[in-house]
Design a protein around this motif. Structure first.
Motif, mmCIF file in Angstrom:
data_model
loop_
_atom_site.group_PDB
_atom_site.id
_atom_site.type_symbol
_atom_site.label_atom_id
_atom_site.label_comp_id
_atom_site.label_asym_id
_atom_site.label_seq_id
_atom_site.Cartn_x
_atom_site.Cartn_y
_atom_site.Cartn_z
ATOM 1 N N ILE A 23 57.290 82.912 27.243
ATOM 2 C CA ILE A 23 57.731 82.117 26.103
ATOM 3 C C ILE A 23 59.127 82.557 25.674
ATOM 4 C CG2 ILE A 23 55.364 81.758 25.326
ATOM 5 C CD1 ILE A 23 55.954 83.963 23.190
ATOM 6 N N TRP A 24 59.700 81.819 24.696
ATOM 7 C CA TRP A 24 61.059 82.153 24.236
ATOM 8 C C TRP A 24 61.230 82.019 22.726
ATOM 9 C CZ3 TRP A 24 59.591 78.320 27.574
ATOM 10 C CH2 TRP A 24 59.632 77.018 27.093
ATOM 11 N N ASP A 25 60.244 81.463 22.028
ATOM 12 C CA ASP A 25 60.332 81.348 20.577
ATOM 13 C C ASP A 25 58.943 81.098 20.015
ATOM 14 O OD1 ASP A 25 59.786 78.680 21.182
ATOM 15 O OD2 ASP A 25 61.751 77.932 20.546
ATOM 16 N N ALA A 26 58.876 80.895 18.683
ATOM 17 C CA ALA A 26 57.576 80.696 18.052
ATOM 18 C C ALA A 26 56.913 79.408 18.525
ATOM 19 C CB ALA A 26 57.740 80.687 16.534
ATOM 20 N N GLY A 27 57.706 78.347 18.702
ATOM 21 C CA GLY A 27 57.127 77.080 19.145
ATOM 22 C C GLY A 27 56.495 77.172 20.513
ATOM 23 N N SER A 28 57.199 77.809 21.441
ATOM 24 C CA SER A 28 56.623 77.961 22.786
ATOM 25 C C SER A 28 55.417 78.903 22.757
ATOM 26 C CB SER A 28 57.684 78.454 23.769
ATOM 27 O OG SER A 28 58.272 79.665 23.344
ATOM 28 N N ALA A 29 55.435 79.878 21.846
ATOM 29 C CA ALA A 29 54.282 80.770 21.708
ATOM 30 C C ALA A 29 53.040 79.992 21.296
ATOM 31 C CB ALA A 29 54.580 81.863 20.680
ATOM 32 N N VAL A 30 53.201 79.095 20.330
ATOM 33 C CA VAL A 30 52.071 78.286 19.871
ATOM 34 C C VAL A 30 51.550 77.396 21.000
ATOM 35 C CG1 VAL A 30 51.396 76.414 18.308
ATOM 36 C CG2 VAL A 30 52.757 78.334 17.459
ATOM 37 N N ALA A 31 52.469 76.795 21.760
ATOM 38 C CA ALA A 31 52.052 75.919 22.854
ATOM 39 C C ALA A 31 51.263 76.670 23.914
ATOM 40 C CB ALA A 31 53.287 75.260 23.478
ATOM 41 N N VAL A 47 64.800 83.614 26.302
ATOM 42 C CA VAL A 47 65.175 83.847 24.902
ATOM 43 C C VAL A 47 66.682 83.685 24.734
ATOM 44 C CG1 VAL A 47 65.293 85.573 23.065
ATOM 45 C CG2 VAL A 47 63.197 85.344 24.406
ATOM 46 N N ALA A 48 67.440 84.277 25.642
ATOM 47 C CA ALA A 48 68.895 84.189 25.555
ATOM 48 C C ALA A 48 69.363 82.742 25.681
ATOM 49 C CB ALA A 48 69.529 85.050 26.638
ATOM 50 N N GLY A 49 68.844 82.026 26.675
ATOM 51 C CA GLY A 49 69.256 80.650 26.889
ATOM 52 C C GLY A 49 68.932 79.759 25.708
ATOM 53 N N ALA A 50 67.749 79.957 25.105
ATOM 54 C CA ALA A 50 67.352 79.145 23.957
ATOM 55 C C ALA A 50 68.255 79.383 22.758
ATOM 56 C CB ALA A 50 65.898 79.443 23.593
ATOM 57 N N LEU A 51 68.874 80.563 22.705
ATOM 58 C CA LEU A 51 69.768 80.907 21.599
ATOM 59 C C LEU A 51 71.236 80.687 21.937
ATOM 60 C CD1 LEU A 51 67.997 84.203 20.469
ATOM 61 C CD2 LEU A 51 68.063 82.044 19.195
ATOM 62 N N GLY A 52 71.507 80.211 23.149
ATOM 63 C CA GLY A 52 72.885 79.942 23.535
ATOM 64 C C GLY A 52 73.652 81.142 24.040
ATOM 65 N N TYR A 53 72.931 82.174 24.508
ATOM 66 C CA TYR A 53 73.563 83.383 25.039
ATOM 67 C C TYR A 53 73.296 83.499 26.538
ATOM 68 C CZ TYR A 53 74.094 85.267 20.263
ATOM 69 O OH TYR A 53 74.452 85.457 18.951
ATOM 70 N N ARG A 70 59.203 85.994 14.279
ATOM 71 C CA ARG A 70 58.724 84.629 14.149
ATOM 72 C C ARG A 70 57.571 84.364 15.121
ATOM 73 N NH1 ARG A 70 58.493 83.779 10.052
ATOM 74 N NH2 ARG A 70 57.923 81.632 10.541
ATOM 75 N N ILE A 71 57.647 84.921 16.319
ATOM 76 C CA ILE A 71 56.549 84.770 17.273
ATOM 77 C C ILE A 71 55.292 85.430 16.732
ATOM 78 C CG2 ILE A 71 55.701 85.402 19.572
ATOM 79 C CD1 ILE A 71 58.630 85.163 20.538
ATOM 80 N N ARG A 72 55.432 86.611 16.192
ATOM 81 C CA ARG A 72 54.272 87.327 15.650
ATOM 82 C C ARG A 72 53.675 86.582 14.462
ATOM 83 N NH1 ARG A 72 51.068 89.485 16.883
ATOM 84 N NH2 ARG A 72 50.795 91.191 15.392
ATOM 85 N N ALA A 73 54.526 85.897 13.680
ATOM 86 C CA ALA A 73 54.024 85.121 12.549
ATOM 87 C C ALA A 73 53.274 83.876 13.010
ATOM 88 C CB ALA A 73 55.180 84.727 11.626
ATOM 89 N N ALA A 74 53.649 83.369 14.192
ATOM 90 C CA ALA A 74 53.052 82.127 14.692
ATOM 91 C C ALA A 74 51.772 82.354 15.483
ATOM 92 C CB ALA A 74 54.061 81.388 15.571
ATOM 93 N N SER A 75 51.586 83.547 16.020
ATOM 94 C CA SER A 75 50.407 83.820 16.852
ATOM 95 C C SER A 75 49.994 85.282 16.726
ATOM 96 C CB SER A 75 50.702 83.517 18.318
ATOM 97 O OG SER A 75 49.607 83.898 19.143
#
Length: 249
Positions: A23-31, A47-53, A70-75
């Motif tokens: 995964i790379w963020d909270a949304g992908s974690a939930v999915a 993670v880097a690509g999703a943030l533009g790095y 944010r990932i820990r808050a989502a799952s």
């Protein structure tokens, strides 16, 4: 509540591998959690690509920690974080950074012996010191990653296997819990690594790698997908967008 370290370690079973669809963020974690995953893992390139790095510790550490929060808050699934080379030059610095991750309820980390971004490979002794420093200060599952195979062409992999096993032994002595060999795709070499490695082996699924069923048969204990889920998601998004912004093209 975070999964106890011993419970997360118990998920790494040779022949019955833990499947980590990165995964790379909270949304992908939930999915991925909704898909039935028993644990989550970030991939640094995603993670880097999703943030533009670019990949290679270009994401500021504080921003990475925010993503993890944010990932820990989502799952509440156990989470392993791709920590690259630890975001520090000294073992104590790496351990201090790992402690910050542990304080967020993270179950484990990947720690690579490559020097980001692909600037060679540290000595086994140097990487072992980093592992030992983290082990002294945290109970994290340390997935010790070697970049030997990733940074060298496939025809050289057989000759590199003895060094990989030497590194695995050194990392195990320092306190590592798993051994990650991304880039290794030859079934015979994967089987030999799993047979002789003192740690549970993690292999990265890729178009060139054996199937999940075949990797399980080779006694792999953990299968991750690296940047491939993020790349597939971005390709699907681009294709879907193209149908709307360029209808009939």
């Amino acid at each position: 509540m975070p999964m106890p370290p011993d419970a997360f370690r118990a998920l790494h079973r040779p022949g019955r591998p833990l499947i980590l669809y990165n995964i790379w963020d909270a949304g992908s974690a939930v999915a991925v959690a909704r898909a039935g995953a028993v644990a989550l893992a970030t991939g640094s390139a995603a993670v880097a690509g999703a943030l533009g790095y670019p990949d290679g510790e270009a994401v500021p550490l504080d921003l990475l920690l925010t993503v993890v929060e944010r990932i820990r808050a989502a799952s509440d699934l156990p989470l392993s974080v791709d920590f690259e080379a630890g975001y520090a030059t000294s073992p104590d610095g790496v351990a201090a950074n790992a402690l910050r991750l542990a304080s967020l309820g993270v179950a484990g980390i990947n720690l690579e012996d490559g020097i980001p971004p692909e600037r060679g490979i540290r000595s086994a002794a140097d990487h072992a010191m980093r592992i030992a420093a983290i082990r002294k200060r945290t109970g994290l599952f340390i997935n010790a990653r070697t970049d030997l195979f990733l940074q060298n062409p496939a025809p050289d992999h057989a000759a590199l296997l003895p060094e990989a096993l030497q590194r695995a032994a050194r990392y195990a002595e320092a306190g590592a819990d798993g051994f990650f060999a991304p880039g290794l795709t030859d079934p015979g070499l994967i089987g030999a690594l799993c047979r002789d490695c003192p740690l549970p082996v993690n292999i990265m699924a890729s178009p060139a790698a054996p199937s999940i069923a075949d990797l399980a048969g080779l006694q792999v204990a953990r299968i991750s997908f690296g940047p491939f889920p993020w790349r597939a998601a971005m390709a699907a998004l681009e294709a879907a967008a193209a149908e709307q912004v360029r209808p009939g093209a």
